[in-house]
Design a protein around this motif. Sequence first.
Motif, PDB file in Angstrom:
ATOM      1  N   UNK A 181       0.822  -1.208   0.000  1.00  0.00           N
ATOM      2  CA  UNK A 181       0.000   0.000   0.000  1.00  0.00           C
ATOM      3  C   UNK A 181       0.857   1.260   0.000  1.00  0.00           C
ATOM      4  N   UNK A 182       0.211   2.396  -0.204  1.00  0.00           N
ATOM      5  CA  UNK A 182       0.933   3.661  -0.225  1.00  0.00           C
ATOM      6  C   UNK A 182       1.764   3.848   1.039  1.00  0.00           C
ATOM      7  N   UNK A 183       2.966   4.388   0.858  1.00  0.00           N
ATOM      8  CA  UNK A 183       3.926   4.679   1.928  1.00  0.00           C
ATOM      9  C   UNK A 183       4.588   3.416   2.506  1.00  0.00           C
ATOM     10  N   UNK A 184       4.367   2.273   1.878  1.00  0.00           N
ATOM     11  CA  UNK A 184       5.015   1.033   2.332  1.00  0.00           C
ATOM     12  C   UNK A 184       6.035   0.601   1.286  1.00  0.00           C
ATOM     13  N   UNK A 185       7.294   0.388   1.746  1.00  0.00           N
ATOM     14  CA  UNK A 185       8.388   0.077   0.826  1.00  0.00           C
ATOM     15  C   UNK A 185       9.096  -1.238   1.151  1.00  0.00           C
ATOM     16  N   UNK A 186       8.738  -1.893   2.243  1.00  0.00           N
ATOM     17  CA  UNK A 186       9.432  -3.112   2.674  1.00  0.00           C
ATOM     18  C   UNK A 186       8.824  -4.314   1.958  1.00  0.00           C
ATOM     19  N   UNK A 187       9.496  -4.764   0.904  1.00  0.00           N
ATOM     20  CA  UNK A 187       8.871  -5.723  -0.006  1.00  0.00           C
ATOM     21  C   UNK A 187       9.396  -7.152   0.087  1.00  0.00           C
ATOM     22  N   UNK A 188      10.348  -7.435   0.957  1.00  0.00           N
ATOM     23  CA  UNK A 188      10.992  -8.751   0.901  1.00  0.00           C
ATOM     24  C   UNK A 188      10.003  -9.888   1.156  1.00  0.00           C
ATOM     25  N   UNK A 189       9.137  -9.750   2.135  1.00  0.00           N
ATOM     26  CA  UNK A 189       8.194 -10.840   2.414  1.00  0.00           C
ATOM     27  C   UNK A 189       7.264 -11.081   1.227  1.00  0.00           C
ATOM     28  N   UNK A 190       6.823 -10.018   0.557  1.00  0.00           N
ATOM     29  CA  UNK A 190       5.963 -10.201  -0.613  1.00  0.00           C
ATOM     30  C   UNK A 190       6.714 -10.815  -1.779  1.00  0.00           C
ATOM     31  N   UNK A 191       7.988 -10.444  -1.935  1.00  0.00           N
ATOM     32  CA  UNK A 191       8.790 -11.080  -2.978  1.00  0.00           C
ATOM     33  C   UNK A 191       8.944 -12.576  -2.710  1.00  0.00           C
TER      34      UNK A 191
END
Length: 288
Positions: A181-191
Amino acid sequence: MAGYKIRDLEMLTGIKAHTIRMWEKRYGLLKPQRTATQIRTYSNEELLLLLNISLLNKKGYKISRIAEMSPEELFQTSREVHESKSSDTSIEQFIVSVLNLDEQLFHNTFRELTQKTSLSEVFSERIIPFLRRIGVMWLVGTINPAQEHFISNLIRQKIIAAIDALPIPEAGQKKILLYLPEHEWHEISLLVYHYHLRAKGLNSIYLGQSLPYEALLKTVQLLNPTLIVSSWLTAIEPQEMCNYFFRLTEDFPHITIAASGYQVDQLKNQLPKTIRHLNGIPDLDQLI
């Protein structure tokens, strides 16, 4: 300087608090400071020392033998015995690689893991628990932005390379959308989730970081997915987050919606009952 409590050390090293206290008392391995209320606090150097003690202990070295070593001998022995395959010290090695900004150590440890088991298991059983552990370092101010960016980028490289090596799913399959979502940049778990789904041959589509809600709405209308997955780590006002998920359930009443991350863990009882809480790949597998 970092000020770890004994429970922080327990989480970071995997050594029980009572064992740490016993090693302190019997062997003098650590010399914690004490607060005005007599609570033990430990430095970053003592964390690094205890991580190496843990490595040697897992490799079969008796604690009495370790206690006789000089710090130089202890660190050198730890580095030498790491090449043996007698036990799994991967998470400790990952933590040491962060503290020392040691890319070679991270790469070697990751490569050894992938020679033994699947990438899905490496990501879910090693990388994610490792990231949870270093979250403690953030809380006490040990990990600086350079160290966080260093390890996050190394992990991202590994996951993205693994995803890129997989075949693109057939377009006719049911679709699974993943986004931040907006303002969220921590993507490792989704990757990690994206890789796992692709490795199973499923048509997962990752929309990336900080996605505006209106863009999500248009994409869902275009692709008609059966499952939507998001991750929430960055601090957010509880009411704002709850409003977001209530809007999701109203806009997409016939689509399964799942979410993961620290903020979801904290507020899961306040979110709509239809939101599925993800705490790892087994939870994701139940949804698909």
